[in-house]
Design a protein around this motif. Structure first.
Motif, PDB file in Angstrom:
ATOM      1  N   ARG A  26       0.840  -1.203   0.000  1.00  0.00           N
ATOM      2  CA  ARG A  26       0.000   0.000   0.000  1.00  0.00           C
ATOM      3  C   ARG A  26       0.871   1.247   0.000  1.00  0.00           C
ATOM      4  O   ARG A  26       1.713   1.439   0.863  1.00  0.00           O
ATOM      5  CB  ARG A  26      -0.897   0.008   1.225  1.00  0.00           C
ATOM      6  N   SER A  27       0.645   2.098  -0.960  1.00  0.00           N
ATOM      7  CA  SER A  27       1.400   3.340  -1.053  1.00  0.00           C
ATOM      8  C   SER A  27       0.891   4.348  -0.040  1.00  0.00           C
ATOM      9  O   SER A  27      -0.299   4.423   0.251  1.00  0.00           O
ATOM     10  CB  SER A  27       1.259   3.928  -2.454  1.00  0.00           C
ATOM     11  N   ALA A  28       1.812   5.139   0.492  1.00  0.00           N
ATOM     12  CA  ALA A  28       1.433   6.231   1.394  1.00  0.00           C
ATOM     13  C   ALA A  28       1.024   7.464   0.601  1.00  0.00           C
ATOM     14  O   ALA A  28       0.491   8.412   1.160  1.00  0.00           O
ATOM     15  CB  ALA A  28       2.588   6.565   2.331  1.00  0.00           C
ATOM     16  N   CYS A  29       1.299   7.455  -0.692  1.00  0.00           N
ATOM     17  CA  CYS A  29       0.952   8.573  -1.587  1.00  0.00           C
ATOM     18  C   CYS A  29       1.549   9.887  -1.082  1.00  0.00           C
ATOM     19  O   CYS A  29       0.898  10.928  -1.091  1.00  0.00           O
ATOM     20  CB  CYS A  29      -0.563   8.693  -1.741  1.00  0.00           C
ATOM     21  N   PRO A  78      -8.483 -11.148 -17.219  1.00  0.00           N
ATOM     22  CA  PRO A  78      -9.041 -12.457 -16.869  1.00  0.00           C
ATOM     23  C   PRO A  78      -7.991 -13.321 -16.150  1.00  0.00           C
ATOM     24  O   PRO A  78      -6.804 -13.279 -16.483  1.00  0.00           O
ATOM     25  CB  PRO A  78      -9.407 -13.076 -18.222  1.00  0.00           C
ATOM     26  N   TRP A  79      -8.455 -14.084 -15.174  1.00  0.00           N
ATOM     27  CA  TRP A  79      -7.544 -14.947 -14.408  1.00  0.00           C
ATOM     28  C   TRP A  79      -6.747 -15.872 -15.329  1.00  0.00           C
ATOM     29  O   TRP A  79      -5.588 -16.171 -15.057  1.00  0.00           O
ATOM     30  CB  TRP A  79      -8.320 -15.777 -13.381  1.00  0.00           C
ATOM     31  N   ALA A  80      -7.336 -16.323 -16.394  1.00  0.00           N
ATOM     32  CA  ALA A  80      -6.647 -17.251 -17.306  1.00  0.00           C
ATOM     33  C   ALA A  80      -5.410 -16.603 -17.933  1.00  0.00           C
ATOM     34  O   ALA A  80      -4.476 -17.298 -18.325  1.00  0.00           O
ATOM     35  CB  ALA A  80      -7.603 -17.727 -18.396  1.00  0.00           C
ATOM     36  N   SER A  81      -5.383 -15.290 -18.008  1.00  0.00           N
ATOM     37  CA  SER A  81      -4.244 -14.567 -18.590  1.00  0.00           C
ATOM     38  C   SER A  81      -3.271 -14.051 -17.541  1.00  0.00           C
ATOM     39  O   SER A  81      -2.204 -13.539 -17.889  1.00  0.00           O
ATOM     40  CB  SER A  81      -4.752 -13.373 -19.408  1.00  0.00           C
ATOM     41  N   TYR A  82      -3.635 -14.186 -16.278  1.00  0.00           N
ATOM     42  CA  TYR A  82      -2.823 -13.632 -15.186  1.00  0.00           C
ATOM     43  C   TYR A  82      -1.525 -14.416 -14.992  1.00  0.00           C
ATOM     44  O   TYR A  82      -1.527 -15.646 -15.005  1.00  0.00           O
ATOM     45  CB  TYR A  82      -3.632 -13.648 -13.882  1.00  0.00           C
ATOM     46  N   ILE A  83      -0.428 -13.703 -14.843  1.00  0.00           N
ATOM     47  CA  ILE A  83       0.871 -14.309 -14.541  1.00  0.00           C
ATOM     48  C   ILE A  83       1.411 -13.633 -13.294  1.00  0.00           C
ATOM     49  O   ILE A  83       1.564 -12.411 -13.260  1.00  0.00           O
ATOM     50  CB  ILE A  83       1.864 -14.114 -15.709  1.00  0.00           C
ATOM     51  N   TRP A  84       1.694 -14.426 -12.259  1.00  0.00           N
ATOM     52  CA  TRP A  84       2.198 -13.867 -11.019  1.00  0.00           C
ATOM     53  C   TRP A  84       3.619 -13.348 -11.203  1.00  0.00           C
ATOM     54  O   TRP A  84       4.458 -13.999 -11.814  1.00  0.00           O
ATOM     55  CB  TRP A  84       2.181 -14.911  -9.904  1.00  0.00           C
ATOM     56  N   LYS A  85       3.861 -12.180 -10.691  1.00  0.00           N
ATOM     57  CA  LYS A  85       5.198 -11.582 -10.655  1.00  0.00           C
ATOM     58  C   LYS A  85       5.460 -11.153  -9.228  1.00  0.00           C
ATOM     59  O   LYS A  85       4.540 -10.754  -8.510  1.00  0.00           O
ATOM     60  CB  LYS A  85       5.286 -10.350 -11.569  1.00  0.00           C
ATOM     61  N   LYS A  86       6.709 -11.215  -8.810  1.00  0.00           N
ATOM     62  CA  LYS A  86       7.053 -10.796  -7.457  1.00  0.00           C
ATOM     63  C   LYS A  86       6.646  -9.338  -7.276  1.00  0.00           C
ATOM     64  O   LYS A  86       7.043  -8.476  -8.059  1.00  0.00           O
ATOM     65  CB  LYS A  86       8.556 -10.943  -7.218  1.00  0.00           C
ATOM     66  N   PRO A  87       5.814  -9.056  -6.253  1.00  0.00           N
ATOM     67  CA  PRO A  87       5.360  -7.680  -6.057  1.00  0.00           C
ATOM     68  C   PRO A  87       6.504  -6.753  -5.642  1.00  0.00           C
ATOM     69  O   PRO A  87       7.429  -7.161  -4.950  1.00  0.00           O
ATOM     70  CB  PRO A  87       4.321  -7.776  -4.947  1.00  0.00           C
ATOM     71  N   GLU A  88       6.428  -5.522  -6.092  1.00  0.00           N
ATOM     72  CA  GLU A  88       7.409  -4.510  -5.731  1.00  0.00           C
ATOM     73  C   GLU A  88       6.755  -3.482  -4.815  1.00  0.00           C
ATOM     74  O   GLU A  88       5.536  -3.295  -4.867  1.00  0.00           O
ATOM     75  CB  GLU A  88       7.939  -3.824  -6.991  1.00  0.00           C
ATOM     76  N   MET A  89       7.562  -2.811  -4.032  1.00  0.00           N
ATOM     77  CA  MET A  89       7.042  -1.797  -3.129  1.00  0.00           C
ATOM     78  C   MET A  89       6.924  -0.466  -3.878  1.00  0.00           C
ATOM     79  O   MET A  89       7.730  -0.158  -4.745  1.00  0.00           O
ATOM     80  CB  MET A  89       7.967  -1.630  -1.923  1.00  0.00           C
ATOM     81  N   PRO A  90       5.896   0.328  -3.539  1.00  0.00           N
ATOM     82  CA  PRO A  90       5.773   1.663  -4.138  1.00  0.00           C
ATOM     83  C   PRO A  90       6.839   2.602  -3.590  1.00  0.00           C
ATOM     84  O   PRO A  90       7.526   2.262  -2.613  1.00  0.00           O
ATOM     85  CB  PRO A  90       4.356   2.097  -3.710  1.00  0.00           C
ATOM     86  N   PRO A  91       7.000   3.788  -4.185  1.00  0.00           N
ATOM     87  CA  PRO A  91       8.022   4.725  -3.702  1.00  0.00           C
ATOM     88  C   PRO A  91       7.892   5.092  -2.219  1.00  0.00           C
ATOM     89  O   PRO A  91       8.888   5.192  -1.522  1.00  0.00           O
ATOM     90  CB  PRO A  91       7.802   5.963  -4.579  1.00  0.00           C
ATOM     91  N   THR A  92       6.662   5.277  -1.735  1.00  0.00           N
ATOM     92  CA  THR A  92       6.438   5.510  -0.301  1.00  0.00           C
ATOM     93  C   THR A  92       5.449   4.471   0.185  1.00  0.00           C
ATOM     94  O   THR A  92       4.556   4.062  -0.553  1.00  0.00           O
ATOM     95  CB  THR A  92       5.895   6.934  -0.018  1.00  0.00           C
ATOM     96  N   VAL A  93       5.611   4.007   1.401  1.00  0.00           N
ATOM     97  CA  VAL A  93       4.799   2.906   1.933  1.00  0.00           C
ATOM     98  C   VAL A  93       3.998   3.369   3.127  1.00  0.00           C
ATOM     99  O   VAL A  93       4.511   4.059   4.011  1.00  0.00           O
ATOM    100  CB  VAL A  93       5.699   1.716   2.329  1.00  0.00           C
ATOM    101  N   ALA A  94       2.708   2.973   3.145  1.00  0.00           N
ATOM    102  CA  ALA A  94       1.819   3.332   4.258  1.00  0.00           C
ATOM    103  C   ALA A  94       2.132   2.486   5.475  1.00  0.00           C
ATOM    104  O   ALA A  94       2.623   1.411   5.392  1.00  0.00           O
ATOM    105  CB  ALA A  94       0.364   3.130   3.838  1.00  0.00           C
TER     106      ALA A  94
END
Length: 94
Positions: A26-29, A78-94
Motif C-alpha cells: 500500500r502506497s502512502a501517496c 481475466p484470471w486465465a491470462s494472469y501471470i504472477w510476478k514478485k510484487p514490488e514496493m511503491p516509492p512511499t509505503v503506508a
C-alpha cells in the motif's frame, strides 16, 4: 495429515513473527509522482492500491468479478491470462 498441519503451524508462526503488514504494497501517496498510480496488492491479486490524494494512503480497489490485477498492464485482466510476478514496493509505503 499431521505433517501438513505441522507445516501450516510453522508457516503461520513465521508469518506472525515476521510482523507482516496487512497493507503490504500500500502506497502512502506522499510523493506527487504516485498520484493517479496503481500498485499491486501483495496479498490478493483480485485487488490493487490506487493513490488519489497526496498524503492520504492509497485506497484498496477490487477488480471486477473473475479478473485479477496485472501491474505490468496496469489493469484487471481475466484470471486465465494472469501471470504472477514478485510484487514490488511503491516509492512511499503506508
Amino acid at each position: 495429515m499431521k505433517s501438513v498441519a505441522a507445516l501450516f503451524a510453522i508457516f503461520l508462526a513465521v508469518f506472525l513473527v515476521a510482523g507482516v503488514n496487512a497493507d503490504a504494497g500500500r502506497s502512502a501517496c506522499k510523493d506527487e509522482s504516485e498520484i493517479g498510480q496503481t500498485y499491486t496488492h501483495h496479498f490478493d491479486a483480485a485487488k490493487y492500491w490506487l493513490c488519489e490524494t497526496l498524503g492520504t494512503p492509497a485506497k484498496e480497489v477490487d477488480c471486477p468479478a473473475g479478473l485479477a490485477y496485472m501491474h505490468l498492464l496496469k489493469e484487471c485482466i481475466p484470471w486465465a491470462s494472469y501471470i504472477w510476478k514478485k510484487p514490488e514496493m511503491p516509492p512511499t509505503v503506508a
